[in-house]
Structures are given as C-alpha cells and as structure tokens.
Design an enzyme around this catalytic site. Structure first.
Site, PDB file in Angstrom:
ATOM      1  N   CYS A 158      -2.281   8.881   2.480  1.00 56.51           N
ATOM      2  CA  CYS A 158      -1.911   8.556   1.094  1.00 56.51           C
ATOM      3  C   CYS A 158      -3.068   8.789   0.146  1.00 56.51           C
ATOM      4  O   CYS A 158      -2.890   8.728  -1.073  1.00 56.51           O
ATOM      5  CB  CYS A 158      -1.504   7.102   1.026  1.00 56.51           C
TER       6      CYS A 158
ATOM      7  N   GLU B 215       0.893  -1.169   0.000  1.00 56.59           N
ATOM      8  CA  GLU B 215       0.000   0.000   0.000  1.00 56.59           C
ATOM      9  C   GLU B 215       0.921   1.207   0.000  1.00 56.59           C
ATOM     10  O   GLU B 215       1.497   1.541   1.035  1.00 56.59           O
ATOM     11  CB  GLU B 215      -0.891  -0.016   1.240  1.00 56.59           C
TER      12      GLU B 215
HETATM   13  N1  LIG Z   1      -0.929   3.532   0.389  1.00 57.05           N
HETATM   14  C1  LIG Z   1      -1.133   3.715   1.682  1.00 57.05           C
HETATM   15  O1  LIG Z   1      -2.093   3.186   2.284  1.00 57.05           O
HETATM   16  C2  LIG Z   1      -0.178   4.558   2.459  1.00 57.05           C
HETATM   17  C3  LIG Z   1       0.961   5.128   1.908  1.00 57.05           C
HETATM   18  N2  LIG Z   1       1.800   5.913   2.675  1.00 57.05           N
HETATM   19  C4  LIG Z   1       2.916   6.614   2.048  1.00 57.05           C
HETATM   20  O2  LIG Z   1       4.086   6.598   2.937  1.00 57.05           O
HETATM   21  C5  LIG Z   1       4.698   7.884   2.937  1.00 57.05           C
HETATM   22  C6  LIG Z   1       4.650   8.510   4.302  1.00 57.05           C
HETATM   23  O3  LIG Z   1       4.886   7.583   5.294  1.00 57.05           O
HETATM   24  P1  LIG Z   1       6.384   7.293   5.765  1.00 57.05           P
HETATM   25  O4  LIG Z   1       6.325   6.622   7.068  1.00 57.05           O
HETATM   26  O5  LIG Z   1       7.264   8.482   5.631  1.00 57.05           O
HETATM   27  O6  LIG Z   1       6.855   6.257   4.689  1.00 57.05           O
HETATM   28  P2  LIG Z   1       8.181   5.398   4.689  1.00 57.05           P
HETATM   29  O7  LIG Z   1       8.000   4.576   3.497  1.00 57.05           O
HETATM   30  O8  LIG Z   1       9.432   6.162   4.870  1.00 57.05           O
HETATM   31  O9  LIG Z   1       8.092   4.462   6.024  1.00 57.05           O
HETATM   32  C7  LIG Z   1       7.073   3.544   6.134  1.00 57.05           C
HETATM   33  C8  LIG Z   1       7.554   2.431   7.062  1.00 57.05           C
HETATM   34  O10 LIG Z   1       8.647   1.760   6.460  1.00 57.05           O
HETATM   35  C9  LIG Z   1       9.771   1.729   7.336  1.00 57.05           C
HETATM   36  N3  LIG Z   1      10.977   1.740   6.526  1.00 57.05           N
HETATM   37  C10 LIG Z   1      11.623   2.777   5.986  1.00 57.05           C
HETATM   38  N4  LIG Z   1      12.682   2.350   5.261  1.00 57.05           N
HETATM   39  C11 LIG Z   1      12.701   0.991   5.372  1.00 57.05           C
HETATM   40  C12 LIG Z   1      13.556  -0.052   4.856  1.00 57.05           C
HETATM   41  N5  LIG Z   1      14.609   0.213   4.079  1.00 57.05           N
HETATM   42  N6  LIG Z   1      13.269  -1.339   5.163  1.00 57.05           N
HETATM   43  C13 LIG Z   1      12.206  -1.628   5.956  1.00 57.05           C
HETATM   44  N7  LIG Z   1      11.365  -0.692   6.479  1.00 57.05           N
HETATM   45  C14 LIG Z   1      11.622   0.601   6.172  1.00 57.05           C
HETATM   46  C15 LIG Z   1       9.586   2.950   8.191  1.00 57.05           C
HETATM   47  O11 LIG Z   1      10.258   2.795   9.401  1.00 57.05           O
HETATM   48  P3  LIG Z   1      10.910   4.113  10.098  1.00 57.05           P
HETATM   49  O12 LIG Z   1       9.938   5.219   9.947  1.00 57.05           O
HETATM   50  O13 LIG Z   1      11.111   3.729  11.503  1.00 57.05           O
HETATM   51  O14 LIG Z   1      12.164   4.342   9.347  1.00 57.05           O
HETATM   52  C16 LIG Z   1       8.077   2.953   8.393  1.00 57.05           C
HETATM   53  O15 LIG Z   1       7.747   2.040   9.419  1.00 57.05           O
HETATM   54  C17 LIG Z   1       3.967   8.681   1.921  1.00 57.05           C
HETATM   55  O16 LIG Z   1       4.543   8.536   0.649  1.00 57.05           O
HETATM   56  C18 LIG Z   1       2.561   8.063   1.897  1.00 57.05           C
HETATM   57  O17 LIG Z   1       1.854   8.286   0.720  1.00 57.05           O
HETATM   58  C19 LIG Z   1       1.618   6.110   4.012  1.00 57.05           C
HETATM   59  C20 LIG Z   1       0.497   5.524   4.590  1.00 57.05           C
HETATM   60  C21 LIG Z   1      -0.489   4.767   3.861  1.00 57.05           C
HETATM   61  O1  LIG Z   2      -2.284   5.468   5.656  1.00 53.56           O
HETATM   62  C1  LIG Z   2      -3.147   5.965   4.996  1.00 53.56           C
HETATM   63  O2  LIG Z   2      -3.019   7.028   4.397  1.00 53.56           O
HETATM   64  C2  LIG Z   2      -4.420   5.231   4.936  1.00 53.56           C
HETATM   65  O3  LIG Z   2      -4.292   4.098   4.107  1.00 53.56           O
HETATM   66  C3  LIG Z   2      -5.508   6.097   4.419  1.00 53.56           C
HETATM   67  S1  LIG Z   2      -7.025   5.518   4.970  1.00 53.56           S
HETATM   68  O4  LIG Z   2      -7.066   4.045   4.873  1.00 53.56           O
HETATM   69  O5  LIG Z   2      -7.146   5.940   6.377  1.00 53.56           O
HETATM   70  O6  LIG Z   2      -7.977   6.152   4.076  1.00 53.56           O
END
Ligand SMILES: NC(=O)C1=CN([C@@H]2O[C@H](COP(=O)(O)OP(=O)(O)OC[C@H]3O[C@@H](n4cnc5c(N)ncnc54)[C@H](OP(=O)(O)O)[C@@H]3O)[C@@H](O)[C@H]2O)C=CC1
Ligand SMILES: O=C(O)[C@H](O)CS(=O)(=O)O
Length: 492
Positions: A299, A265
C-alpha cells in the site's frame, strides 16, 4: 518440478510449523461443517494444502474464549506479558527460514523478501513487548480541595483483526503485538489466500506460552461473515483492519452499529517525486525499492512517479537500466527479485492499467506484458509520457508498473501529488534545504520519505490521512488504539 507441498516439507526444518487446522480457543480444530478450502501457490498454480473453512459460530467461540482468557491475561504484570511476547519474538527469529518458506509458498514473494518480512513482523512483537511496561497513567491537580484526580489506561477488550495477503505475517503482528501487550484478547482472520503464515504464528504462540484462548486464528473464505461476527458480537470492542479502502468503508459502516473503535490501514496512491536537484542514482535506487518491493503489491509502493523536466530522460534511462537487470521467477526455487502476482485478477488489473495508459498516449520503454513464464508472472514495466487522464493516476495498480510523469515546477507537482482521495505514503528526492522543508510540509500524507524509498519500521507511526485510514500502527503510538482511558475522581 516437485509439487509445492512436497517441496515445502522437504525444505522445512520443523514441518510442524505447516499447520493445516484453525486455531480456536487454544485448540486445533476443523470447521463445524467439515468444509475446507485450498491454499494455492501463486508461482506454480498448485494447491499446497486444505485448511478449514470456518464460519460465524466458530468465530463466536474464539471471541468468547478471548474474553474469558483476558481476565487472567490482563491481570498479569506487564513484565509477565512482555516476557511471553519476547519468547514469541525469539521463536519467530529462530524459525525465520521456515516461516519465510511458508510465506513464499502461499504468497509468492521471493524467499529473501519473505525472510525479511518475518524479521519485520517479529520486530513488532519485540517492540511492543518493551512498550508493554510503559503504559503510564497520570494524576491531575484536583478542581476542588477534596478531590483527587487520576487517569488510568486499561485494555480496550477483545480485538477482531482482518488482514490482507500481501504481508501475511507482519500485518498480523503489527496488530496483535500492541493488543496482547496491553492485555487484550485477539482473534485474527487472515486473508484466504495466505492463512498458513498466521497458523505458523499460532504454533509458535503456544510454544511461547500465550495462554489458551487469548490468541485465535480463524481460517475462512467467508470473509464477509467473519467480518459481520466481529462487528455484531457485543464482546468485541475493537476492530482492526488492513486492506482496501473499499472494504474499509464496508467494515466502518458495520462497526458503527456498536460504535466500535476501529483502526483502518487502507489503500494508497503514493507519489514519488524526483526534482532536478536530486541525486539521480539515489532516486533510481529509491524508486526500485519503493515501486517494486513485493512486486509492487504494497500500500506504500510508489504509484505515480513524477520527474522534473530537466532530468526526466536521464532518470527514465537509469531506471530502465536498473529494472532490466531484475530476474522474475519462482521465489522458492530461484534467486529472483520478482515473484508472481498473487492471482490472475491482479494480473488482469495490471494489464488494464497498461492498456489504458498506452491507449491514451503513454509509451512502454520496458516490459508491458505478461511474462513468458506464464501464470501470474508479469514483466516489470516502465511507462513514459504518462498523463493525469490515465487510470494509473487515480487507481492503485498494486503491481510492477512504474508510470513516469513529467513536471515543470514545485507548485505544480505538489498540487498533482495531493490531488487524490488517498494520503498514506509519499516520497521525494531533492537536496535544496528550502525545497525539502516546503515540500515535506505541503504533502498531504501520513508518511513522507525524503531521499529514501523505504519507510517501513516498527519504531515509527505507520498510517494514512484522508481515505487511507484511521489510526497509527507501530511506534509508542501504536499502543493507543488498544487502550481505554479512565478518569477517576476521588472525593476524600
Ligand atoms: N494501508 C495498508 O497498510 C494496506 C493496504 N492494503 C490495500 O488492500 C488492497 C489489496 O489487498 P486486498 O487483500 O485485495 O484487500 P481487500 O480489502 O480485498 O482484503 C483485505 C482483507 O479483507 C477481507 N475482506 C474482504 N471483503 C471483506 C468483507 N466484506 N468483510 C470482511 N472482510 C473482508 C479479505 O478477505 P479475503 O481476501 O479472504 O476475501 C482480506 O482478508 C489494496 O488496495 C492495498 O492498498 C493492503 C495492505 C496494507
Ligand atoms: O501491507 C502493506 O502494504 C504494508 O503496510 C506496507 S509496509 O508496512 O510493509 O511498509
């Protein structure tokens, strides 16, 4: 102002929900090397507590325990698993206020929104407790007289889960709900920014009767190490990740060595389109929800707002009026609509996007700068005169910035909306039935909101196309990613 830890403990009806050890193989543990890391409150900048900084060895133990516990857990009837998950759901809802306070403290979203996330997260446990009892197989007419063909579905195996900070409860339950429902073992590694919500889930999981070892929570700042353990450990058969597309690519490459099944996701770049036949007040309300939910840190937030020329000025004025009424502040102390951004890096990214847009000709009609409260607080911002050349067009801002683009025709805006590597969520407001039908079918996204800005629910398949991800979460489809299909050919 009281420090967060004192403040939080005075708020909690059940202080034992604020767990500060990792939960591995049914035990509450420290890191093998004794190291810890701080969990910070993004609204005040102070540390709430320390939690253990686990590494690969502890993660391997959690995986082994999950594998061992699966033997009994998968052998139980679906109804037995469902009853335990249902108890977990009930406990989450009974403790909604405490879980919400813990979530607000570590992530920053306003308390009302945090409590809403607890109900949203719990709904996945409730939903998949029900779905557990409907994992059906099939029989197929044999291809030869002496052959009898059946197809059964079995739990895929131990699941490694990596989740982001923006929904520290719901992103875990959206994954562990189906995994546990079908009989898998589950090892959760929450973001380092927000481990406390996951640990509180583990406290309640124990109380609900989840067997020791079937569910573990790895607290760690060594995200890369934990990810490698998930991808390299032969006992792990499934990796589920929510986060950025950039990290998703890294994990997919790592998981390829074991040909591991992955659910991804990932990032989004949602267009939000307002046609000239839209109900403008409804469109403004939808934009408020889609753009500014969780301070723009989701996201599926509207990232580009396209408004047809004939209603552009009216929409901009109405949106400005609505956003200007919002309050920004500490979600634990005040009744606000906007909390802080999660950290200073997020603040700087928002500033960069605004600076780039204004340097290329955009106008700021509201906000545009860091909030007078300082720290991670930012003014809700609206930009007009935004054009395709600006960074906001192709990069996810992940903050409270509403960039308004003007467009003339339906064909033009659909082409612009689809012109991105992402394909998670899209939204549009229109009332002509022909236009609604054409546009909903033409948008290249996994999720399309028509005359609504909120699409998040446990009953529907959530997920993206293109580089926004692989697989779906929620709905009856959410079970598929945690099941393997077995074809049995019986010769009689
Ligand atoms: N499609 C969806 O449902 C969602 C998408 N997102 C996307 O994620 C981003 C924002 O969230 P953000 O937390 O900054 O995203 P990141 O991708 O940086 O981090 C997500 C998770 O991955 C971990 N992580 C980072 N690098 C690694 C690695 N090399 N190996 C394993 N795990 C790793 C992070 O740990 P740590 O932070 O401890 O480094 C965190 O727990 C945005 O682009 C957003 O759109 C976010 C939520 C939902
Ligand atoms: O992490 C997110 O951004 C979520 O997937 C969005 S939602 O599921 O809360 O709409």
């Amino acid at each position: 102002m009281l420090d967060t830890a004192t403040d939080l403990r005075s708020m909690l009806k059940d202080p034992s929900l604020l767990a500060t050890k990792a939960y591995v193989a049914g035990e509450w543990i420290d890191a093998d090397d004794g190291t810890t890391f701080a969990v910070n409150n993004p609204a005040r900048g102070d540390d709430i507590c320390q939690v253990p900084n686990l590494g690969r060895a502890e993660t391997a133990r959690a995986i082994a325990a999950a594998q061992a516990a699966m033997k009994d857990w998968a052998a139980r009837t679906a109804k037995e698993r469902a009853n335990i998950l249902r108890k977990w759901f009930n406990l989450m809802m009974e403790n909604q206020d405490d879980l919400g306070a813990i979530l607000t403290a570590e992530m920053g979203k306003p308390l009302a929104e945090a409590k809403g996330e607890i109900a949203y997260g719990a709904s996945f446990i409730e939903w998949f407790a029900e779905e557990a009892k409907r994992v059906y197989g099939e029989t197929i007419p044999g291809h030869q007289p002496d052959k009898r063909i059946t197809v059964i579905r079995q739990p895929i195996g131990v699941v490694g889960s990596i989740t982001p900070w923006n929904f520290p409860n719901a992103m875990i339950t959206r994954k562990c709900g189906p995994a546990l429902a079908v009989g898998c073992g589950f090892v959760a590694r929450p973001a380092a920014e927000t481990p406390l919500s996951a640990l509180a889930l583990a406290v309640l999981a124990e109380r609900a009767g989840l067997p020791k070892g079937i569910f573990s929570v790895i607290t760690s700042k060594r995200s890369s190490d934990i990810g490698k353990e998930f991808c390299e450990n032969p006992l792990v058969r499934k990796l589920t990740f929510t986060g950025s597309t950039e990290v998703g690519r890294i994990l997919l490459r790592q998981a390829a060595d074991q040909v591991m099944k992955c659910s991804m996701e990932l990032g989004g770049n949602a267009p939000f389109i307002v046609f000239d036949d839209a109900d403008l007040d409804a469109a403004v309300a939808g934009a408020m929800m889609s753009k500014f939910r969780n301070n723009g840190q989701t996201c599926v937030c509207a990232n580009r707002i396209y408004v047809q020329a004939g209603v552009y000025d009216a929409f901009a004025a109405k949106l400005r009026e609505a956003v200007a009424k919002s309050r920004v502040g500490d979600g634990l102390k005040e009744d606000v609509q906007f909390g802080p951004l999660v950290n200073m890096a997020a603040v700087e990214k928002v500033q960069e996007h605004i600076a780039d847009a204004t340097a290329k000709g955009a106008q700021v009609i509201l906000g545009g700068d860091r909030h007078e409260k300082g720290g991670n607080f930012f003014q809700p911002t609206i930009l007009t005169g935004v054009t395709d050349e600006m960074v906001v067009t192709n990069e996810e801002t992940f903050g409270p910035v509403a960039p308004l683009y003007r467009f003339e025709t339906e064909e033009e805006v659909v082409a612009k909306a689809n012109n991105t590597i992402f394909g998670l969520a899209a939204y549009f407001y229109a009332r002509d039935i022909g236009r609604v039908t054409r546009v909903q079918e033409a948008l290249e996204y996994g999720i399309v909101g028509v005359n609504t800005g909120i699409i998040s629910t446990e009953v529907a398949p959530f997920g993206g196309v293109k580089q926004s991800g692989l697989g779906r979460e929620g709905s009856r489809h959410g079970m598929e990613d945690y099941l393997e299909m077995k074809y049995i050919c019986l010769s009689i």
